[in-house]
Design a protein around this motif. Structure first.
Motif, PDB file in Angstrom:
ATOM      1  N   LEU A 178       5.026  21.470  -8.996  1.00  0.00           N
ATOM      2  CA  LEU A 178       5.291  22.380  -7.879  1.00  0.00           C
ATOM      3  C   LEU A 178       4.008  23.102  -7.450  1.00  0.00           C
ATOM      4  O   LEU A 178       3.787  23.329  -6.254  1.00  0.00           O
ATOM      5  N   ALA A 179       3.181  23.457  -8.407  1.00  0.00           N
ATOM      6  CA  ALA A 179       1.912  24.119  -8.069  1.00  0.00           C
ATOM      7  C   ALA A 179       1.051  23.217  -7.196  1.00  0.00           C
ATOM      8  O   ALA A 179       0.392  23.693  -6.249  1.00  0.00           O
ATOM      9  N   ASP A 180       1.063  21.914  -7.490  1.00  0.00           N
ATOM     10  CA  ASP A 180       0.321  20.961  -6.667  1.00  0.00           C
ATOM     11  C   ASP A 180       0.914  20.871  -5.260  1.00  0.00           C
ATOM     12  O   ASP A 180       0.192  20.913  -4.267  1.00  0.00           O
ATOM     13  N   ARG A 181       2.240  20.773  -5.166  1.00  0.00           N
ATOM     14  CA  ARG A 181       2.895  20.630  -3.866  1.00  0.00           C
ATOM     15  C   ARG A 181       2.679  21.859  -2.974  1.00  0.00           C
ATOM     16  O   ARG A 181       2.678  21.743  -1.754  1.00  0.00           O
ATOM     17  N   PHE A 182       2.526  23.028  -3.591  1.00  0.00           N
ATOM     18  CA  PHE A 182       2.406  24.274  -2.839  1.00  0.00           C
ATOM     19  C   PHE A 182       0.996  24.852  -2.867  1.00  0.00           C
ATOM     20  O   PHE A 182       0.773  25.996  -2.496  1.00  0.00           O
ATOM     21  N   SER A 183       0.020  24.034  -3.299  1.00  0.00           N
ATOM     22  CA  SER A 183      -1.352  24.534  -3.414  1.00  0.00           C
ATOM     23  C   SER A 183      -1.938  24.893  -2.066  1.00  0.00           C
ATOM     24  O   SER A 183      -2.685  25.863  -1.917  1.00  0.00           O
ATOM     25  N   ALA A 184      -1.616  24.099  -1.034  1.00  0.00           N
ATOM     26  CA  ALA A 184      -2.101  24.355   0.331  1.00  0.00           C
ATOM     27  C   ALA A 184      -1.315  23.452   1.266  1.00  0.00           C
ATOM     28  O   ALA A 184      -0.937  22.340   0.889  1.00  0.00           O
ATOM     29  N   PRO A 185      -1.068  23.891   2.491  1.00  0.00           N
ATOM     30  CA  PRO A 185      -0.364  23.020   3.435  1.00  0.00           C
ATOM     31  C   PRO A 185      -1.290  21.915   3.938  1.00  0.00           C
ATOM     32  O   PRO A 185      -2.519  22.047   3.875  1.00  0.00           O
ATOM     33  N   LEU A 186      -0.688  20.820   4.398  1.00  0.00           N
ATOM     34  CA  LEU A 186      -1.495  19.808   5.075  1.00  0.00           C
ATOM     35  C   LEU A 186      -2.179  20.439   6.278  1.00  0.00           C
ATOM     36  O   LEU A 186      -1.574  21.227   6.998  1.00  0.00           O
ATOM     37  N   SER A 187      -3.439  20.105   6.479  1.00  0.00           N
ATOM     38  CA  SER A 187      -4.175  20.681   7.596  1.00  0.00           C
ATOM     39  C   SER A 187      -4.507  19.603   8.622  1.00  0.00           C
ATOM     40  O   SER A 187      -4.554  18.419   8.300  1.00  0.00           O
ATOM     41  N   PHE A 188      -4.735  20.039   9.849  1.00  0.00           N
ATOM     42  CA  PHE A 188      -5.105  19.097  10.891  1.00  0.00           C
ATOM     43  C   PHE A 188      -6.503  18.559  10.624  1.00  0.00           C
ATOM     44  O   PHE A 188      -7.452  19.313  10.428  1.00  0.00           O
ATOM     45  N   GLY A 189      -6.616  17.227  10.605  1.00  0.00           N
ATOM     46  CA  GLY A 189      -7.913  16.585  10.421  1.00  0.00           C
ATOM     47  C   GLY A 189      -8.183  15.676  11.595  1.00  0.00           C
ATOM     48  O   GLY A 189      -8.337  16.126  12.725  1.00  0.00           O
ATOM     49  N   THR A 190      -8.207  14.353  11.348  1.00  0.00           N
ATOM     50  CA  THR A 190      -8.476  13.389  12.407  1.00  0.00           C
ATOM     51  C   THR A 190      -7.262  13.299  13.326  1.00  0.00           C
ATOM     52  O   THR A 190      -6.345  12.515  13.110  1.00  0.00           O
ATOM     53  N   ALA A 191      -7.234  14.144  14.331  1.00  0.00           N
ATOM     54  CA  ALA A 191      -6.211  14.151  15.386  1.00  0.00           C
ATOM     55  C   ALA A 191      -4.829  14.577  14.925  1.00  0.00           C
ATOM     56  O   ALA A 191      -3.859  14.437  15.651  1.00  0.00           O
ATOM     57  N   GLY A 192      -4.673  15.109  13.743  1.00  0.00           N
ATOM     58  CA  GLY A 192      -3.361  15.562  13.310  1.00  0.00           C
ATOM     59  C   GLY A 192      -3.251  15.685  11.807  1.00  0.00           C
ATOM     60  O   GLY A 192      -4.201  16.088  11.134  1.00  0.00           O
ATOM     61  N   LEU A 193      -2.089  15.339  11.269  1.00  0.00           N
ATOM     62  CA  LEU A 193      -1.831  15.419   9.837  1.00  0.00           C
ATOM     63  C   LEU A 193      -1.871  14.042   9.204  1.00  0.00           C
ATOM     64  O   LEU A 193      -1.559  13.041   9.849  1.00  0.00           O
ATOM     65  N   ARG A 194      -2.202  14.002   7.924  1.00  0.00           N
ATOM     66  CA  ARG A 194      -2.070  12.774   7.155  1.00  0.00           C
ATOM     67  C   ARG A 194      -1.995  13.151   5.683  1.00  0.00           C
ATOM     68  O   ARG A 194      -2.782  13.965   5.211  1.00  0.00           O
ATOM     69  N   GLY A 195      -1.026  12.559   4.969  1.00  0.00           N
ATOM     70  CA  GLY A 195      -0.887  12.878   3.558  1.00  0.00           C
ATOM     71  C   GLY A 195       0.217  12.080   2.915  1.00  0.00           C
ATOM     72  O   GLY A 195       0.906  11.287   3.561  1.00  0.00           O
ATOM     73  N   PRO A 196       0.441  12.281   1.616  1.00  0.00           N
ATOM     74  CA  PRO A 196       1.470  11.522   0.900  1.00  0.00           C
ATOM     75  C   PRO A 196       2.873  11.899   1.353  1.00  0.00           C
ATOM     76  O   PRO A 196       3.135  13.060   1.694  1.00  0.00           O
TER      77      PRO A 196
ATOM     78  N   ILE B 163      -8.618  17.384  19.759  1.00  0.00           N
ATOM     79  CA  ILE B 163      -9.914  17.825  19.233  1.00  0.00           C
ATOM     80  C   ILE B 163      -9.903  19.346  19.066  1.00  0.00           C
ATOM     81  O   ILE B 163      -8.990  20.024  19.530  1.00  0.00           O
ATOM     82  N   SER B 164     -10.941  19.860  18.429  1.00  0.00           N
ATOM     83  CA  SER B 164     -11.103  21.306  18.296  1.00  0.00           C
ATOM     84  C   SER B 164     -11.498  21.899  19.656  1.00  0.00           C
ATOM     85  O   SER B 164     -12.148  21.231  20.454  1.00  0.00           O
ATOM     86  N   PRO B 165     -11.100  23.138  19.932  1.00  0.00           N
ATOM     87  CA  PRO B 165     -10.392  24.073  19.044  1.00  0.00           C
ATOM     88  C   PRO B 165      -8.875  23.938  19.078  1.00  0.00           C
ATOM     89  O   PRO B 165      -8.170  24.711  18.440  1.00  0.00           O
ATOM     90  N   SER B 166      -8.368  22.955  19.847  1.00  0.00           N
ATOM     91  CA  SER B 166      -6.912  22.821  19.963  1.00  0.00           C
ATOM     92  C   SER B 166      -6.255  22.622  18.604  1.00  0.00           C
ATOM     93  O   SER B 166      -5.170  23.155  18.339  1.00  0.00           O
TER      94      SER B 166
END
Length: 529
Positions: A29-47, A159-162
């Motif tokens: 749970l600590a891993d899952r809640f360590s930080a939210p997915l952040s916008f990178g290359t044009a949006g979100l990407r993660g497991p 793109i940034s800053p959007s």
């Protein structure tokens, strides 16, 4: 269990995700809640997994609510938004959730009818003059991942800053289970047919005599690619059956990326077996294209830079006056030389098509070394493996009708501009902090000589303005090395290039041998970082 975790579980609209989180240990749970997915290359990407640090319905709902609020803040409420998806795990329910949240916020939602290539979303946004587009995809990432890609008006990537503004809007969204949602009926196939008609109009040559081997790499591009090639008149197509249908587990490849060693083995075996002229490999969401060709030592995949200059020259042959071609800081120097010789302008941008399609007026073609090609920027302002496949087939057929090949054309460039030989070293890491450590070591001890010649170092992190990025460029008179962290994967990437002159065709063999030796030295440098 902390109050944050308890509250998230209570507010998660997906019962499967709630059950998943309730079953996890404190460390998990600590891993899952360590930080939210952040916008990178044009949006979100993660497991694909429950919690704020994964791709799941709650994250998609909150992300879409933030995007909706951001659009409304720009007086775009009620506008059209396109939503599409690939065939990865979770893509169908994520796309439906995004569409329903947008509809609940009052937008006119066009939900594409089935899993389709990412470029069709970019096409649809531009075609419909939509305010935005969302594609649920993780492109060529491993099977465990998914993502949320955002296009803005005009069909170009976010793109940034959007991205930072939308991220702030997401943070202000309330509980996911309270976000309003309205039912959405999927659209018809009309947009897909319009896209295919446009792509079919791209060939410039008159010959369609070329035999093609094609793989969809277990993704969503197979059906669309065959339809596009067929509509353009290329009908002698043989597909890799084991990789043609969408399969989110990508069972025949370790990584579903045509760039990865071994990923295209089945394609090249098929090409050899059917005596093809051209081999085409799409990545899983079909926004990238790799090209394979037969040569004196058997079949091989062209490097992205090789395909890039071939397609650029083909597009420039019929371009309007004062055309612009573009590539990125990590790509070969050859495009600039070719453009100058063909009376065209050229530009370099930071990596990513969000920058390439904004390279300047008169853009007719853009490519990145990582097998991305934009051959029709007036219509699709992003990389597009389907339209690139049609243009590559057109080029191969044209050359075949002239008694020539893609490798012959590359030899012509070597004689005209010098042999440009490239390679890439990717340092995959288990701990993302290792990438920062490697960059720090490089910056602390910048080399002054590589492969026997002096080099100058440019740290792009020290620049100001739009050219600033986390990368180091080492440049000599005939060598070039770019070192940067990957924007989408846990890798440090090193892009290598050497240029060797050849007096004539007989001298190309010796030039290639010299290039191999010098690239080996650069590879050793990259592995030692």
């Amino acid at each position: 269990m902390s109050d944050v975790v308890t509250r998230w579980i209570a507010e998660d609209p997906d019962p499967q995700s709630r059950a998943e989180l309730a079953s996890l240990s404190a460390d998990e749970l600590a891993d899952r809640f360590s930080a939210p997915l952040s916008f990178g290359t044009a949006g979100l990407r993660g497991p694909v997994r429950a919690g704020p640090n994964g791709m799941n319905v709650a994250v998609v709902v909150r992300t879409t609510a933030g995007l909706s609020a951001w659009l409304k803040d720009r007086c775009l409420g009620g506008s059209t938004v396109v939503v599409g998806r690939d065939a990865r795990h979770g893509s169908e329910k994520f796309a439906l959730a995004a569409a329903e949240v947008l509809a609940g916020a009052g937008f006119s939602v066009v939900l594409l009818p089935r899993p389709l290539p990412t470029p069709i979303v970019a096409f649809a946004v531009r075609r419909l003059r939509a305010a935005a587009g969302v594609q649920i995809t993780a492109s060529h990432n491993p099977a465990s991942d998914n993502g949320y890609k955002v296009y803005l008006d005009g069909g170009a990537q976010l793109i940034s800053p959007s991205d930072r503004e939308i991220e702030a809007a997401i943070a202000a969204v309330g509980p996911a289970h309270l976000v309003p949602r309205s039912p959405v009926i999927p659209a018809s196939d009309e947009l897909v047919q319009s896209y295919l008609a446009r792509v079919a109009s791209l060939p410039r040559g008159t010959s369609r005599t070329v035999r093609i081997a094609l793989t969809a790499m277990h993704g969503v591009g197979g059906e669309t690619a065959v339809a596009a090639l067929g509509a353009a008149g290329f009908t002698d197509i043989h597909t890799v059956a084991s990789q043609f249908r969408p399969d989110p587990d990508f069972p025949t490849v370790e990584f579903p990326n045509p760039e990865e060693p071994g990923a295209s083995d089945e394609l090249l075996a098929l090409a050899d077996r059917v005596d093809a002229d051209l081999a085409l490999a799409l990545d899983p969401d079909a926004d990238r294209l790799a090209v394979g060709v037969p040569g004196p030592d058997g079949w091989r995949m062209l490097r992205g830079d090789e395909t890039g200059v071939l397609l650029a020259d083909h597009v420039l042959a019929c371009a309007p006056p004062d055309p612009l071609v573009a590539t990125t800081i990590v790509s070969s120097d050859l495009l600039e030389k070719l453009a100058s010789a063909r009376g065209a302008r050229s530009a370099r941008t930071l990596t990513g098509f969000k920058w390439l399609v904004r390279a300047g007026h008169g853009l007719v073609y853009a490519y990145e070394e990582a097998i991305g090609h934009c051959v029709d920027p007036d219509v699709v302002r992003d990389k597009d493996g389907i339209s690139a496949a049609v243009v590559a087939a057109d080029l191969a057929a044209t050359l075949r009708s002239e008694g020539s090949t893609l490798l012959d054309r590359l030899d012509d460039y070597a004689l005209e501009f010098g042999l440009h030989a490239g390679d890439q070293v990717s340092r995959r890491v288990a701990d993302i902090s290792e990438i920062g450590a490697m960059m720090q070591r490089l910056r602390a001890n910048m080399p002054t000589e590589l492969a026997g010649e002096p080099v100058r170092a440019t740290d792009l992190a020290e620049l100001r303005g739009s050219s600033r990025t986390d990368a180091v460029v080492l440049t000599g008179s005939s060598v070039r090395v770019v070192v940067r962290p990957s924007g989408t994967e846990p890798k440090l990437k090193c892009y290598l290039e050497v240029v060797v002159g050849a007096p004539d065709r007989e001298g190309l063999g010796a030039a290639r041998a010299t290039a191999r030796e010098r690239l080996a030295v650069l590879r050793d440098f990259a592995h030692a970082l």
